[in-house]
Structure formats: C-alpha cells, structure tokens
Motif scaffolding. Structure first.
Motif, PDB file in Angstrom:
ATOM      1  N   PHE A  32      32.906 -32.024  -5.275  1.00  0.00           N
ATOM      2  CA  PHE A  32      32.032 -32.043  -6.014  1.00  0.00           C
ATOM      3  C   PHE A  32      32.053 -31.281  -7.322  1.00  0.00           C
ATOM      4  O   PHE A  32      31.956 -31.758  -8.431  1.00  0.00           O
ATOM      5  CB  PHE A  32      30.509 -31.750  -5.454  1.00  0.00           C
ATOM      6  CG  PHE A  32      29.192 -31.651  -6.295  1.00  0.00           C
ATOM      7  CD1 PHE A  32      28.537 -32.742  -6.583  1.00  0.00           C
ATOM      8  CD2 PHE A  32      28.746 -30.199  -6.806  1.00  0.00           C
ATOM      9  CE1 PHE A  32      27.449 -32.859  -7.672  1.00  0.00           C
ATOM     10  CE2 PHE A  32      27.857 -30.440  -7.700  1.00  0.00           C
ATOM     11  CZ  PHE A  32      27.081 -31.872  -8.017  1.00  0.00           C
ATOM     12  N   LEU A  33      32.346 -29.706  -7.241  1.00  0.00           N
ATOM     13  CA  LEU A  33      32.576 -28.955  -8.040  1.00  0.00           C
ATOM     14  C   LEU A  33      33.586 -29.488  -9.296  1.00  0.00           C
ATOM     15  O   LEU A  33      33.628 -29.430 -10.392  1.00  0.00           O
ATOM     16  CB  LEU A  33      32.510 -27.691  -7.653  1.00  0.00           C
ATOM     17  CG  LEU A  33      31.580 -26.995  -7.166  1.00  0.00           C
ATOM     18  CD1 LEU A  33      31.543 -25.550  -6.683  1.00  0.00           C
ATOM     19  CD2 LEU A  33      30.341 -26.978  -8.557  1.00  0.00           C
ATOM     20  N   ARG A  36      32.521 -32.552 -10.925  1.00  0.00           N
ATOM     21  CA  ARG A  36      31.678 -32.035 -12.351  1.00  0.00           C
ATOM     22  C   ARG A  36      32.336 -31.315 -13.191  1.00  0.00           C
ATOM     23  O   ARG A  36      31.973 -31.477 -14.501  1.00  0.00           O
ATOM     24  CB  ARG A  36      30.459 -31.212 -11.584  1.00  0.00           C
ATOM     25  CG  ARG A  36      29.721 -32.332 -10.592  1.00  0.00           C
ATOM     26  CD  ARG A  36      28.964 -33.353 -11.557  1.00  0.00           C
ATOM     27  NE  ARG A  36      27.921 -34.319 -10.669  1.00  0.00           N
ATOM     28  CZ  ARG A  36      28.103 -35.376 -10.461  1.00  0.00           C
ATOM     29  NH1 ARG A  36      29.194 -36.258 -10.862  1.00  0.00           N
ATOM     30  NH2 ARG A  36      27.255 -36.142  -9.734  1.00  0.00           N
ATOM     31  N   GLY A  39      33.958 -32.980 -15.801  1.00  0.00           N
ATOM     32  CA  GLY A  39      32.902 -34.121 -16.558  1.00  0.00           C
ATOM     33  C   GLY A  39      33.109 -35.420 -15.747  1.00  0.00           C
ATOM     34  O   GLY A  39      32.960 -36.313 -16.416  1.00  0.00           O
ATOM     35  N   TRP A  42      31.257 -38.466  -9.277  1.00  0.00           N
ATOM     36  CA  TRP A  42      31.707 -37.949  -7.835  1.00  0.00           C
ATOM     37  C   TRP A  42      30.958 -39.026  -6.855  1.00  0.00           C
ATOM     38  O   TRP A  42      29.706 -39.317  -6.912  1.00  0.00           O
ATOM     39  CB  TRP A  42      30.778 -36.630  -7.405  1.00  0.00           C
ATOM     40  CG  TRP A  42      31.073 -36.067  -5.965  1.00  0.00           C
ATOM     41  CD1 TRP A  42      32.430 -35.646  -5.619  1.00  0.00           C
ATOM     42  CD2 TRP A  42      30.103 -35.639  -5.113  1.00  0.00           C
ATOM     43  NE1 TRP A  42      31.968 -35.120  -4.290  1.00  0.00           N
ATOM     44  CE2 TRP A  42      30.546 -35.143  -4.035  1.00  0.00           C
ATOM     45  CE3 TRP A  42      28.687 -35.922  -5.035  1.00  0.00           C
ATOM     46  CZ2 TRP A  42      29.863 -35.050  -2.789  1.00  0.00           C
ATOM     47  CZ3 TRP A  42      27.967 -35.511  -3.932  1.00  0.00           C
ATOM     48  CH2 TRP A  42      28.730 -35.001  -2.741  1.00  0.00           C
ATOM     49  N   ASP A  74      27.149 -40.252  -7.513  1.00  0.00           N
ATOM     50  CA  ASP A  74      27.009 -41.335  -8.373  1.00  0.00           C
ATOM     51  C   ASP A  74      27.059 -42.737  -7.885  1.00  0.00           C
ATOM     52  O   ASP A  74      27.748 -42.728  -7.041  1.00  0.00           O
ATOM     53  CB  ASP A  74      28.223 -40.979  -9.581  1.00  0.00           C
ATOM     54  CG  ASP A  74      27.836 -39.840 -10.215  1.00  0.00           C
ATOM     55  OD1 ASP A  74      26.847 -39.336 -10.606  1.00  0.00           O
ATOM     56  OD2 ASP A  74      28.898 -38.868 -10.333  1.00  0.00           O
ATOM     57  N   TRP A 280      23.679 -24.883  -9.477  1.00  0.00           N
ATOM     58  CA  TRP A 280      24.815 -25.610  -9.791  1.00  0.00           C
ATOM     59  C   TRP A 280      25.476 -25.744 -11.314  1.00  0.00           C
ATOM     60  O   TRP A 280      26.686 -25.494 -11.309  1.00  0.00           O
ATOM     61  CB  TRP A 280      24.348 -27.295  -9.535  1.00  0.00           C
ATOM     62  CG  TRP A 280      24.282 -27.321  -8.210  1.00  0.00           C
ATOM     63  CD1 TRP A 280      23.050 -27.982  -7.437  1.00  0.00           C
ATOM     64  CD2 TRP A 280      25.349 -27.300  -6.992  1.00  0.00           C
ATOM     65  NE1 TRP A 280      23.736 -28.117  -5.978  1.00  0.00           N
ATOM     66  CE2 TRP A 280      24.736 -27.749  -5.917  1.00  0.00           C
ATOM     67  CE3 TRP A 280      26.748 -26.919  -7.303  1.00  0.00           C
ATOM     68  CZ2 TRP A 280      25.772 -27.667  -4.498  1.00  0.00           C
ATOM     69  CZ3 TRP A 280      27.484 -26.877  -6.174  1.00  0.00           C
ATOM     70  CH2 TRP A 280      26.994 -27.248  -4.804  1.00  0.00           C
ATOM     71  N   ILE A 284      29.203 -24.755 -11.542  1.00  0.00           N
ATOM     72  CA  ILE A 284      30.284 -25.604 -12.104  1.00  0.00           C
ATOM     73  C   ILE A 284      30.708 -24.905 -13.229  1.00  0.00           C
ATOM     74  O   ILE A 284      32.136 -24.950 -13.357  1.00  0.00           O
ATOM     75  CB  ILE A 284      29.361 -26.996 -12.682  1.00  0.00           C
ATOM     76  CG1 ILE A 284      29.096 -27.574 -11.522  1.00  0.00           C
ATOM     77  CG2 ILE A 284      30.215 -27.762 -13.648  1.00  0.00           C
ATOM     78  CD1 ILE A 284      27.664 -28.886 -12.147  1.00  0.00           C
TER      79      ILE A 284
END
Ligand code: GLU
Length: 302
Positions: A32-33, A36, A39, A42, A74, A280, A284
């Motif tokens: 996830f990180l 993200r 940009g 996920w 997403d 988050w 990120i």
C-alpha cells in the motif's frame, strides 16, 4: 515519441485461509505505502483459488480489518474463484505452444525418485515424453527445459534459477482439478495491469517460475520487491499453520507503527491512537522502500 511509462499499479493478494495476522499486514502495508508513495493504484485480490483451504468468513474478516485500518483498495476486488475461464485460456495457450504435458505421477512416485530442489522435490521428468502405457494424466505440468530465469529484486538483489535443475517442470493444473497458484497469480497480475509486486520473501523462490510463465504467455514482467517475513519466537513464519494471532484493530495507530518499525520506516508520532486521518499522509510521506531491511527474515522478536 517518448515511450509511455505505465502508471504504478500495485496489489495485495491475501488467501482467505484465516484472519489477517501481523505477517500478512506487513505485506498489505508495504504494498500500500509503496503504491501510494508512487502516486499509484493499490488493488485487492482475494486468492480463494484453493477452495478446500479457504475458511468461510475469512474474506469478510480480512476486508473488514483492512477497512478499519484505513487500507482502502482502488477499483473492483478480484476473486480467483471467479476466474477459471481465464486460467483455462492460459493453459490452452501454453498447450498450443507445446509447453505443457499431462502427468500421471503420484506424489509418492515423485518423492521416491526426485532429488531435493529449492522448493520441494525436483520433478524428474518421468512423463515429459508421454504418459506411461495405461496411465492417465492427473495433473498438467509446464516444461522448464533450459529455462534460466533471473531478475533484480528491489530489496533482495539479483535472484537467478535454473528452473529445470532447481525446481523441475511444475504443476499448473492439479490432480484435484484446481489451477495452481503459479498460473493463477500470473494470469491475474496481467489482467489487473499490475506493474509492481511488493509481497513477502516467502514467495521469492516462486518468482522465477512466474516470470517463466509470463515469458511463455507473452505477458509483461512486473517489478518485484520482496519484504522480510515476520516470524514468531521460534523463528517460524507467521501463518495459520503456526497459529499466528489475528491483528487487533482497536488501536490502529500503535499497530501500524509496529508494522512501520518492522519495515525500517520512521514512526508516526503524536497521532491519535484511533484516528488515522493524520497517520497515512505522514506514513506515505515518510516511506522509502530502500529503508526496508534487505533480508528475507529478521531475527525472531524477543
Ligand atoms: N495469496 C498469497 C498469500 O496469501 C500471496 C500471493 C502473492 O502475493 O503473489 O500468501
């Protein structure tokens, strides 16, 4: 004209064999990180391929846990149990290329004649030139003759395998009629347009098999980063088999900080233990993949 650079698409692909434990959360947070921070997107894929191993309610449980931790995927969630047609089409394609063959061998027969490889016995190739008289195909295997596959893992460095000698022709469709993980993962990563795979290093040795299939099927090869695997005090990988506890989401921030620490990332201080609104964006912002320990498994926690 500039070559089009695909936008980053990452994924988390849990098997619903039990609730999310610390080890699977590490893979979720790491993938996830990185997505993200780049940009990118996920995606979530539920790997409920091996029906007999799936536990009723586990998928809901995993999805509720991800939600409670602010890990929102997403797009549509893809479920492998709906994908048999796509796996059959890929197997057909390999068949037309002459790259697969039916295998009559039982587990016992293989164990009796195989040498040990890097991931279990190396299939000795008994059915490679045709089934023995009077025997029927139980499983379908892909040919690995001469396949030397290498890739540069973003964390673990260069990995290279001679598949024929170290793995052997591997199963794509099992004797119980189910498609094998190695085939499904490759077909699904391509269908979801995945450009980058971040997952646990327990799958590092599967990657060369997956690249072999991607090459045979003419699919793009994603970039790979394999994270260290969380182990218990006995040094065993956290899993359902080793009775890893489900993560407790009542205080998300301290839990997620433990994951960040495990992944070599800065802690997010001064944030509400329950409210992740500030967590988050800070995580990120602070995320650097290169800070993740470049090891397959860290020492067991004391
Ligand atoms: N479903 C696999 C697991 O839960 C992960 C597969 C992958 O990330 O490629 O271990």
């Amino acid at each position: 004209m500039d070559k089009e650079v695909p936008t980053y698409r990452g994924r988390f692909a849990p098997s619903p064999t039990g609730p999310l434990h610390f080890g699977s959360l590490v893979a979720a947070v790491g993938s996830f990180l990185e997505a993200r921070a780049q940009g990118g997107a996920w995606l979530l894929r539920i790997e409920d391929l091996d029906r007999p191993r799936c536990v009723p309610g586990a998928e809901d449980d995993i999805r509720r846990t991800l939600d409670a931790l602010g890990l929102h995927p997403d797009g549509e969630v893809l479920r492998q149990s709906t994908r048999d047609e796509a796996y059959a089409a890929a197997l057909d394609q390999l068949d037309r290329l002459g790259k697969i063959y039916g295998c009559a061998c039982t587990r016992r027969e293989i164990a009796d004649s195989a040498l040990a490889g890097i991931d279990g016995p190396v299939y000795p190739g008994s059915c490679r030139r045709g089934l023995p008289q009077g025997r029927a195909a139980r499983a379908w295997r892909v040919r690995c003759d001469g396949a030397n596959i290498a890739f540069a893992d973003r964390l673990q460095g260069r990995i290279s395998h001679n598949l024929e000698l170290e793995i052997g022709d591997f199963v794509l469709k099992r004797a119980d009629g189910l498609y094998a993980y190695q085939l499904a993962v490759v077909v699904d990563d391509a269908a979801q347009g995945i450009t980058d795979i971040v997952r646990g290093a327990d799958l590092l040795h599967s990657t060369t098999r997956q690249i072999h299939l991607q090459q045979l099927l003419g699919l793009p090869v994603p970039r790979y980063a394999h994270l260290p695997v969380a182990v218990n005090a006995k040094g065993e990988k956290l899993s359902k088999q080793t009775l890893a506890a489900a993560v407790d989401v009542r205080e998300p921030a301290p839990l997620l900080n433990r994951v960040l620490k495990f992944l070599g990332q800065p802690q997010i201080e001064d944030c509400d233990t329950r409210d992740l609104a500030a967590f988050w964006p800070a995580a990120i912002n602070g995320w650097r993949l290169e800070r993740v320990p470049h090891s397959r498994s860290p020492p067991a926690p004391d």
